[in-house]
Design a protein around this motif. Structure first.
Motif, PDB file in Angstrom:
ATOM      1  N   ARG A 136       0.832  -1.207   0.000  1.00 29.31           N
ATOM      2  CA  ARG A 136       0.000   0.000   0.000  1.00 29.31           C
ATOM      3  C   ARG A 136       0.869   1.261   0.000  1.00 29.31           C
ATOM      4  O   ARG A 136       0.551   2.256  -0.657  1.00 29.31           O
ATOM      5  N   VAL A 137       1.977   1.228   0.729  1.00 28.17           N
ATOM      6  CA  VAL A 137       2.904   2.368   0.723  1.00 28.17           C
ATOM      7  C   VAL A 137       3.361   2.668  -0.696  1.00 28.17           C
ATOM      8  O   VAL A 137       3.277   3.813  -1.173  1.00 28.17           O
ATOM      9  N   TYR A 138       3.811   1.643  -1.388  1.00 32.97           N
ATOM     10  CA  TYR A 138       4.255   1.844  -2.764  1.00 32.97           C
ATOM     11  C   TYR A 138       3.131   2.368  -3.641  1.00 32.97           C
ATOM     12  O   TYR A 138       3.308   3.292  -4.441  1.00 32.97           O
ATOM     13  N   GLU A 139       1.962   1.796  -3.494  1.00 32.87           N
ATOM     14  CA  GLU A 139       0.849   2.197  -4.360  1.00 32.87           C
ATOM     15  C   GLU A 139       0.457   3.651  -4.116  1.00 32.87           C
ATOM     16  O   GLU A 139       0.155   4.396  -5.056  1.00 32.87           O
ATOM     17  N   VAL A 140       0.457   4.057  -2.837  1.00 31.50           N
ATOM     18  CA  VAL A 140       0.059   5.430  -2.522  1.00 31.50           C
ATOM     19  C   VAL A 140       1.138   6.418  -2.971  1.00 31.50           C
ATOM     20  O   VAL A 140       0.840   7.460  -3.572  1.00 31.50           O
ATOM     21  N   VAL A 141       2.387   6.106  -2.709  1.00 33.50           N
ATOM     22  CA  VAL A 141       3.459   7.048  -3.066  1.00 33.50           C
ATOM     23  C   VAL A 141       3.573   7.173  -4.580  1.00 33.50           C
ATOM     24  O   VAL A 141       3.753   8.269  -5.109  1.00 33.50           O
ATOM     25  N   TRP A 142       3.448   6.060  -5.271  1.00 35.72           N
ATOM     26  CA  TRP A 142       3.581   6.113  -6.727  1.00 35.72           C
ATOM     27  C   TRP A 142       2.262   6.416  -7.421  1.00 35.72           C
ATOM     28  O   TRP A 142       2.259   6.724  -8.619  1.00 35.72           O
ATOM     29  N   GLY A 143       1.149   6.286  -6.704  1.00 37.50           N
ATOM     30  CA  GLY A 143      -0.146   6.519  -7.326  1.00 37.50           C
ATOM     31  C   GLY A 143      -0.457   5.526  -8.418  1.00 37.50           C
ATOM     32  O   GLY A 143      -1.025   5.879  -9.449  1.00 37.50           O
ATOM     33  N   ARG A 144      -0.085   4.278  -8.203  1.00 32.13           N
ATOM     34  CA  ARG A 144      -0.234   3.264  -9.249  1.00 32.13           C
ATOM     35  C   ARG A 144      -0.440   1.906  -8.580  1.00 32.13           C
ATOM     36  O   ARG A 144       0.267   1.572  -7.638  1.00 32.13           O
ATOM     37  N   PRO A 145      -1.407   1.101  -9.057  1.00 36.18           N
ATOM     38  CA  PRO A 145      -1.614  -0.213  -8.438  1.00 36.18           C
ATOM     39  C   PRO A 145      -0.498  -1.174  -8.820  1.00 36.18           C
ATOM     40  O   PRO A 145       0.064  -1.094  -9.913  1.00 36.18           O
ATOM     41  N   LEU A 146      -0.167  -2.048  -7.878  1.00 34.47           N
ATOM     42  CA  LEU A 146       0.843  -3.072  -8.136  1.00 34.47           C
ATOM     43  C   LEU A 146       0.191  -4.444  -8.002  1.00 34.47           C
ATOM     44  O   LEU A 146      -0.761  -4.618  -7.246  1.00 34.47           O
ATOM     45  N   ASP A 147       0.727  -5.411  -8.704  1.00 31.61           N
ATOM     46  CA  ASP A 147       0.201  -6.770  -8.609  1.00 31.61           C
ATOM     47  C   ASP A 147       0.573  -7.356  -7.252  1.00 31.61           C
ATOM     48  O   ASP A 147       1.757  -7.497  -6.941  1.00 31.61           O
ATOM     49  N   PRO A 148      -0.441  -7.724  -6.433  1.00 32.28           N
ATOM     50  CA  PRO A 148      -0.119  -8.208  -5.081  1.00 32.28           C
ATOM     51  C   PRO A 148       0.737  -9.465  -5.095  1.00 32.28           C
ATOM     52  O   PRO A 148       1.612  -9.621  -4.233  1.00 32.28           O
ATOM     53  N   ARG A 149       0.516 -10.353  -6.037  1.00 31.65           N
ATOM     54  CA  ARG A 149       1.250 -11.616  -6.045  1.00 31.65           C
ATOM     55  C   ARG A 149       2.718 -11.384  -6.364  1.00 31.65           C
ATOM     56  O   ARG A 149       3.610 -11.861  -5.677  1.00 31.65           O
ATOM     57  N   ASN A 150       2.972 -10.648  -7.436  1.00 31.79           N
ATOM     58  CA  ASN A 150       4.365 -10.401  -7.814  1.00 31.79           C
ATOM     59  C   ASN A 150       5.086  -9.555  -6.767  1.00 31.79           C
ATOM     60  O   ASN A 150       6.265  -9.796  -6.484  1.00 31.79           O
ATOM     61  N   PHE A 151       4.375  -8.589  -6.203  1.00 33.22           N
ATOM     62  CA  PHE A 151       4.996  -7.763  -5.161  1.00 33.22           C
ATOM     63  C   PHE A 151       5.406  -8.630  -3.968  1.00 33.22           C
ATOM     64  O   PHE A 151       6.513  -8.497  -3.443  1.00 33.22           O
ATOM     65  N   HIS A 152       4.515  -9.514  -3.583  1.00 29.58           N
ATOM     66  CA  HIS A 152       4.809 -10.392  -2.447  1.00 29.58           C
ATOM     67  C   HIS A 152       6.065 -11.215  -2.711  1.00 29.58           C
ATOM     68  O   HIS A 152       6.968 -11.297  -1.875  1.00 29.58           O
ATOM     69  N   ARG A 153       6.098 -11.823  -3.892  1.00 31.23           N
ATOM     70  CA  ARG A 153       7.253 -12.659  -4.204  1.00 31.23           C
ATOM     71  C   ARG A 153       8.537 -11.835  -4.204  1.00 31.23           C
ATOM     72  O   ARG A 153       9.573 -12.263  -3.697  1.00 31.23           O
ATOM     73  N   LYS A 154       8.452 -10.649  -4.736  1.00 31.49           N
ATOM     74  CA  LYS A 154       9.649  -9.820  -4.871  1.00 31.49           C
ATOM     75  C   LYS A 154      10.207  -9.415  -3.505  1.00 31.49           C
ATOM     76  O   LYS A 154      11.394  -9.585  -3.240  1.00 31.49           O
ATOM     77  N   VAL A 155       9.366  -8.860  -2.643  1.00 34.87           N
ATOM     78  CA  VAL A 155       9.904  -8.359  -1.370  1.00 34.87           C
ATOM     79  C   VAL A 155      10.285  -9.499  -0.431  1.00 34.87           C
ATOM     80  O   VAL A 155      11.274  -9.407   0.290  1.00 34.87           O
ATOM     81  N   THR A 156       9.529 -10.591  -0.450  1.00 40.05           N
ATOM     82  CA  THR A 156       9.925 -11.692   0.431  1.00 40.05           C
ATOM     83  C   THR A 156      11.166 -12.393  -0.117  1.00 40.05           C
ATOM     84  O   THR A 156      11.886 -13.036   0.641  1.00 40.05           O
ATOM     85  N   GLY A 157      11.408 -12.239  -1.413  1.00 44.38           N
ATOM     86  CA  GLY A 157      12.573 -12.891  -1.994  1.00 44.38           C
ATOM     87  C   GLY A 157      13.841 -12.072  -1.921  1.00 44.38           C
ATOM     88  O   GLY A 157      14.913 -12.572  -2.261  1.00 44.38           O
ATOM     89  N   THR A 158      13.754 -10.814  -1.496  1.00 48.31           N
ATOM     90  CA  THR A 158      14.950  -9.993  -1.371  1.00 48.31           C
ATOM     91  C   THR A 158      15.601 -10.248  -0.017  1.00 48.31           C
ATOM     92  O   THR A 158      15.010  -9.925   1.017  1.00 48.31           O
ATOM     93  N   PRO A 159      16.796 -10.834  -0.004  1.00 51.26           N
ATOM     94  CA  PRO A 159      17.395 -11.198   1.291  1.00 51.26           C
ATOM     95  C   PRO A 159      17.691  -9.958   2.129  1.00 51.26           C
ATOM     96  O   PRO A 159      18.173  -8.951   1.625  1.00 51.26           O
ATOM     97  N   GLY A 160      17.369 -10.047   3.406  1.00 45.79           N
ATOM     98  CA  GLY A 160      17.694  -8.963   4.333  1.00 45.79           C
ATOM     99  C   GLY A 160      16.692  -7.841   4.351  1.00 45.79           C
ATOM    100  O   GLY A 160      16.827  -6.911   5.151  1.00 45.79           O
ATOM    101  N   LEU A 161      15.684  -7.894   3.489  1.00 40.89           N
ATOM    102  CA  LEU A 161      14.721  -6.792   3.470  1.00 40.89           C
ATOM    103  C   LEU A 161      13.690  -6.943   4.588  1.00 40.89           C
ATOM    104  O   LEU A 161      13.435  -5.995   5.337  1.00 40.89           O
ATOM    105  N   LEU A 162      13.134  -8.127   4.722  1.00 45.12           N
ATOM    106  CA  LEU A 162      12.070  -8.349   5.701  1.00 45.12           C
ATOM    107  C   LEU A 162      12.495  -9.421   6.698  1.00 45.12           C
ATOM    108  O   LEU A 162      13.088 -10.424   6.340  1.00 45.12           O
ATOM    109  N   ASP A 163      12.137  -9.186   7.939  1.00 46.00           N
ATOM    110  CA  ASP A 163      12.512 -10.048   9.047  1.00 46.00           C
ATOM    111  C   ASP A 163      11.217 -10.641   9.622  1.00 46.00           C
ATOM    112  O   ASP A 163      10.466  -9.919  10.275  1.00 46.00           O
ATOM    113  N   PRO A 164      10.909 -11.908   9.364  1.00 49.12           N
ATOM    114  CA  PRO A 164       9.624 -12.453   9.826  1.00 49.12           C
ATOM    115  C   PRO A 164       9.583 -12.511  11.360  1.00 49.12           C
ATOM    116  O   PRO A 164      10.558 -12.905  11.996  1.00 49.12           O
ATOM    117  N   THR A 165       8.459 -12.125  11.921  1.00 45.24           N
ATOM    118  CA  THR A 165       8.318 -12.207  13.375  1.00 45.24           C
ATOM    119  C   THR A 165       7.767 -13.552  13.794  1.00 45.24           C
ATOM    120  O   THR A 165       7.864 -13.916  14.959  1.00 45.24           O
TER     121      THR A 165
END
Lengths: 223, 223
Positions: free
Chosen positions: A162-191
């Motif tokens: 949602r942050v990306y969509e609001v800042v860019w003013g453009r919808p993003l594909d939820p599936r591809n976005f999910h894969r991308k950010v969870t696949g970037t090492p060191g970006l997200l730390d699961p609780t």
DNA sequence: ACAAAAGTGTTAGGGGTACACCCATGG
DNA sequence: CCATGGGTGTACCCCTAACACTTTTGT
């Protein structure tokens, strides 16, 4: 030694994502010039403090906000930008999670969130400063982990999207976005926790990881 | 109104590509503080001129160089960065084609090109300013047409490639580079002329095109 | 059962890298 | 003829966009 005397100030472009809009923190001016007009928060740099320290202090004084990220933006020093005297301002960009402006702050009584689309006719050259700050934020989301600065301590992938969509003013594909950010090492730390605050299947909660840069970047579409 | 008095200066990180090295323009200081040390060119902003105008004027006064590109870099204002008084400097980044420093310039007698790898122990906080300028230049080559600012009016693809290789300190594949830059619309403007100044098959000569941004970007390898 | 949101699998296509190969000149 | 640098063709690979599909909750 003789030198032309200048006043030096810091101004702050404080951005947050509220609901479906990118908002900026504005204060109403209580004195001339530009009395009654909206302006970016800011103030004079003190004789014995650095620029970053002045920005941090002003942010705390005028807003009391928890700051997610603070960086220098640019300096503005047109000779006639302040009718009173020669002023050079060093603008800073701050990204903060969505939170109400504390009314208990010293100068914060007049501070409030305004959607950037409606922030116009600001005092001084603040229209341009704001535009530069928004453009910087949009650009840095592409190749840095800065978007997490807009989120609280724990957040879901959908909230980050949602942050990306609001800042860019453009919808993003939820599936591809999910894969991308969870696949970037060191970006997200699961609780390990999950939440169901938005309805539907519970989502994993994450904290910011150590990664500062995004490789590969997450590009805005060229179209 | 009372305000703390500051001096405001502009400093210049002027870069060029000479032979196989990225070089910066330095001047030797003729007065205290830091007498005899190398420093970035710069000087006080005058009471009625803007920041960009001051940078342009200083560049002309101290060097007399043809400037390919000039942009604001960042501001530096630590309270003790100048032992004499409180000074905030607005650093600018200039990229220029390889050319000798004109000795006829007013203040240019002491200006000279120094490879950035050997530019150390500069006056004030100029080591850090220089490092920030070099990093900015390296980063902007990736996604802008800025590299052409290092070239003369007419240049070959190989000369443009040399700019990238020197600034990034990394060899690039000549074939892929050629395809990439000639395939980016608006980047290069063919003159129709050819040159054989480097031996081998004659190369097409180009001028800068209108394109400012590179889509897609030309990325430094991640390794 | 149904709606809604989370998350996975799969496929087609664009751009990058690596490198074989051809072109045009000087010596 | 050969060395040198200019320029093209091509195969492989990774990343992305697009979207069908499964999972897990609330009502």
């Amino acid at each position: 030694m003789a030198f032309p005397p200048f006043a030096v100030t810091v101004d702050l472009v404080v951005l947050t994502v509220r609901g479906d809009e990118l908002c900026v923190l504005l204060v109403r001016r209580g004195e001339e010039p530009f009395l009654g007009r909206d302006a970016l928060p800011g103030g004079f740099v003190r004789p014995d403090e650095g620029l970053a320290a002045a920005a941090t202090r002003e942010l705390a004084e005028e807003t009391g906000l928890d700051v997610g990220h603070l960086e220098q933006l640019a300096s503005y020093g047109d000779p006639d930008r302040d009718p009173r005297q020669r002023v050079v301002t060093v603008a800073h960009l701050a990204l903060v999670p969505d939170q109400p402006v504390p009314t208990a702050g010293t100068d914060a009584a007049e501070a409030r969130w305004v959607p950037v689309a409606q922030a116009r006719d600001l005092a001084f050259d603040h229209d341009r400063v704001l535009a530069d700050g928004v453009e910087r934020a949009r650009a840095k989301l592409e190749y840095t982990a800065l978007a997490t600065a807009f989120c609280g301590a724990e957040f879901t992938v959908a909230q980050l999207r949602r942050v990306y969509e609001v800042v860019w003013g453009r919808p993003l594909d939820p599936r591809n976005f999910h894969r991308k950010v969870t696949g970037t090492p060191g970006l997200l730390d699961p609780t390990g926790e999950t939440t169901t605050r938005d309805g539907g299947r519970p989502a994993q909660l994450y904290r910011r990881g150590e990664a500062e840069q995004l490789h590969p970047p997450l590009l805005r579409a060229d179209t």
